[in-house]
Design a protein around this motif. Sequence first.
Motif, PDB file in Angstrom:
ATOM      1  N   LEU A 196       0.858  -1.174   0.000  1.00 50.51           N
ATOM      2  CA  LEU A 196       0.000   0.000   0.000  1.00 50.51           C
ATOM      3  C   LEU A 196       0.894   1.224   0.000  1.00 50.51           C
ATOM      4  O   LEU A 196       1.571   1.500   0.996  1.00 50.51           O
ATOM      5  CB  LEU A 196      -0.907  -0.010   1.226  1.00 50.51           C
ATOM      6  CG  LEU A 196      -1.899   1.155   1.374  1.00 50.51           C
ATOM      7  CD1 LEU A 196      -2.905   1.148   0.224  1.00 50.51           C
ATOM      8  CD2 LEU A 196      -2.620   1.062   2.717  1.00 50.51           C
ATOM      9  N   ASN A 197       0.914   1.953  -1.124  1.00 54.85           N
ATOM     10  CA  ASN A 197       1.863   3.042  -1.317  1.00 54.85           C
ATOM     11  C   ASN A 197       3.278   2.488  -1.139  1.00 54.85           C
ATOM     12  O   ASN A 197       3.701   1.643  -1.892  1.00 54.85           O
ATOM     13  CB  ASN A 197       1.565   4.199  -0.371  1.00 54.85           C
ATOM     14  CG  ASN A 197       0.226   4.849  -0.670  1.00 54.85           C
ATOM     15  OD1 ASN A 197      -0.159   4.960  -1.832  1.00 54.85           O
ATOM     16  ND2 ASN A 197      -0.482   5.269   0.370  1.00 54.85           N
ATOM     17  N   LYS A 198       4.013   2.904  -0.119  1.00 55.51           N
ATOM     18  CA  LYS A 198       5.366   2.403   0.098  1.00 55.51           C
ATOM     19  C   LYS A 198       5.457   1.484   1.313  1.00 55.51           C
ATOM     20  O   LYS A 198       6.545   1.226   1.822  1.00 55.51           O
ATOM     21  CB  LYS A 198       6.336   3.573   0.274  1.00 55.51           C
ATOM     22  CG  LYS A 198       6.503   4.413  -0.982  1.00 55.51           C
ATOM     23  CD  LYS A 198       7.547   5.495  -0.776  1.00 55.51           C
ATOM     24  CE  LYS A 198       7.753   6.310  -2.043  1.00 55.51           C
ATOM     25  NZ  LYS A 198       8.809   7.344  -1.862  1.00 55.51           N
ATOM     26  N   VAL A 199       4.319   0.952   1.736  1.00 63.01           N
ATOM     27  CA  VAL A 199       4.279   0.087   2.909  1.00 63.01           C
ATOM     28  C   VAL A 199       3.947  -1.344   2.493  1.00 63.01           C
ATOM     29  O   VAL A 199       2.936  -1.583   1.814  1.00 63.01           O
ATOM     30  CB  VAL A 199       3.250   0.589   3.938  1.00 63.01           C
ATOM     31  CG1 VAL A 199       3.166  -0.358   5.133  1.00 63.01           C
ATOM     32  CG2 VAL A 199       3.613   1.994   4.410  1.00 63.01           C
ATOM     33  N   ASP A 200       4.802  -2.280   2.885  1.00 66.47           N
ATOM     34  CA  ASP A 200       4.556  -3.703   2.654  1.00 66.47           C
ATOM     35  C   ASP A 200       3.942  -4.313   3.909  1.00 66.47           C
ATOM     36  O   ASP A 200       4.556  -4.292   4.983  1.00 66.47           O
ATOM     37  CB  ASP A 200       5.856  -4.437   2.334  1.00 66.47           C
ATOM     38  CG  ASP A 200       6.400  -4.095   0.961  1.00 66.47           C
ATOM     39  OD1 ASP A 200       5.611  -3.642   0.101  1.00 66.47           O
ATOM     40  OD2 ASP A 200       7.612  -4.277   0.739  1.00 66.47           O
ATOM     41  N   ALA A 226       3.763 -11.481  11.485  1.00 68.61           N
ATOM     42  CA  ALA A 226       3.113 -10.395  10.753  1.00 68.61           C
ATOM     43  C   ALA A 226       3.982  -9.153  10.864  1.00 68.61           C
ATOM     44  O   ALA A 226       4.509  -8.861  11.947  1.00 68.61           O
ATOM     45  CB  ALA A 226       1.706 -10.124  11.305  1.00 68.61           C
ATOM     46  N   SER A 227       4.137  -8.428   9.770  1.00 66.85           N
ATOM     47  CA  SER A 227       5.002  -7.248   9.789  1.00 66.85           C
ATOM     48  C   SER A 227       4.473  -6.170   8.858  1.00 66.85           C
ATOM     49  O   SER A 227       3.732  -6.441   7.915  1.00 66.85           O
ATOM     50  CB  SER A 227       6.435  -7.626   9.387  1.00 66.85           C
ATOM     51  OG  SER A 227       6.487  -8.038   8.042  1.00 66.85           O
ATOM     52  N   ALA A 228       4.897  -4.939   9.156  1.00 66.28           N
ATOM     53  CA  ALA A 228       4.630  -3.790   8.292  1.00 66.28           C
ATOM     54  C   ALA A 228       5.950  -3.076   8.065  1.00 66.28           C
ATOM     55  O   ALA A 228       6.651  -2.743   9.029  1.00 66.28           O
ATOM     56  CB  ALA A 228       3.612  -2.855   8.931  1.00 66.28           C
ATOM     57  N   THR A 229       6.309  -2.845   6.795  1.00 68.38           N
ATOM     58  CA  THR A 229       7.584  -2.216   6.442  1.00 68.38           C
ATOM     59  C   THR A 229       7.345  -1.015   5.552  1.00 68.38           C
ATOM     60  O   THR A 229       6.729  -1.129   4.492  1.00 68.38           O
ATOM     61  CB  THR A 229       8.500  -3.212   5.719  1.00 68.38           C
ATOM     62  OG1 THR A 229       8.706  -4.370   6.536  1.00 68.38           O
ATOM     63  CG2 THR A 229       9.840  -2.572   5.403  1.00 68.38           C
ATOM     64  N   TRP A 230       7.836   0.141   5.993  1.00 70.66           N
ATOM     65  CA  TRP A 230       7.792   1.357   5.180  1.00 70.66           C
ATOM     66  C   TRP A 230       9.114   1.509   4.473  1.00 70.66           C
ATOM     67  O   TRP A 230      10.173   1.594   5.100  1.00 70.66           O
ATOM     68  CB  TRP A 230       7.510   2.565   6.072  1.00 70.66           C
ATOM     69  CG  TRP A 230       7.599   3.881   5.356  1.00 70.66           C
ATOM     70  CD1 TRP A 230       7.059   4.187   4.129  1.00 70.66           C
ATOM     71  CD2 TRP A 230       8.263   5.071   5.795  1.00 70.66           C
ATOM     72  NE1 TRP A 230       7.346   5.496   3.784  1.00 70.66           N
ATOM     73  CE2 TRP A 230       8.096   6.057   4.790  1.00 70.66           C
ATOM     74  CE3 TRP A 230       8.981   5.389   6.949  1.00 70.66           C
ATOM     75  CZ2 TRP A 230       8.622   7.337   4.911  1.00 70.66           C
ATOM     76  CZ3 TRP A 230       9.517   6.674   7.066  1.00 70.66           C
ATOM     77  CH2 TRP A 230       9.322   7.623   6.058  1.00 70.66           C
TER      78      TRP A 230
END
Length: 232
Positions: A196-200, A226-230
Amino acid sequence: MNARNRSVQVLAAIVTVAAVLPAHAVDFSGSAAVTSDYVFRGISQTRGDAAPQLGLKAALDSGFYGSVWTSTVDYGPDLGTDAEVDLVAGWNRTFAQRWNLDVNLTRFTYPGTREPANLDYNEVIATLTLDSRWWAMVGWSENALASRGRGVYVELGAKFPVTDAFRFETVAAHYDLDEGLGKSYGRAQLSAVYTLNKVDLRASGHWTSDSAKTLFPGVAGSRFEASATWNF
């Protein structure tokens, strides 16, 4: 000079070189992430707890690059350290339009480790990627996982796009640690990734062979992450 001081000097050299190069010759990038469980090659580094992570990279037009990546870890109270800092010097090049080769030297460091323990070690890593989808990676170290023995890590992976924003990723790997730890183990990983945009946003299942449970009791086996990466 101890390993920690050497690591600081390597990091200082990377920053100094990047600072004096012309601005147009250097591409800066990075990432900031939070994960529910920092899993490295199938093994939890945080005993199932969440971890913040940060990475910075400076790359030249020639393909040479340097990077720093850090995460919290939890190896228990006896060792003292609660952080991993990876220092990387490498070269990356795309050729024949479809193939990409990345070769680097990674130094894994663990600041704050209580003496006489020394968890730091080096690994040479080479990754060959086809069409940004299929890859083969080999990691080689004379002191794998600070075991004072040779280790070879071999990984095959693939990405399967469903839409422009959503994909699946699969990994199958084998870690030869016979010389250093007396056993080897295999691992597999299946991830679903939404960008989503620059977030994985990533959800991963990890599985290891029974030998990993013997080598790393309590932190191997089946687990979810579970992870979120900008990416910036």
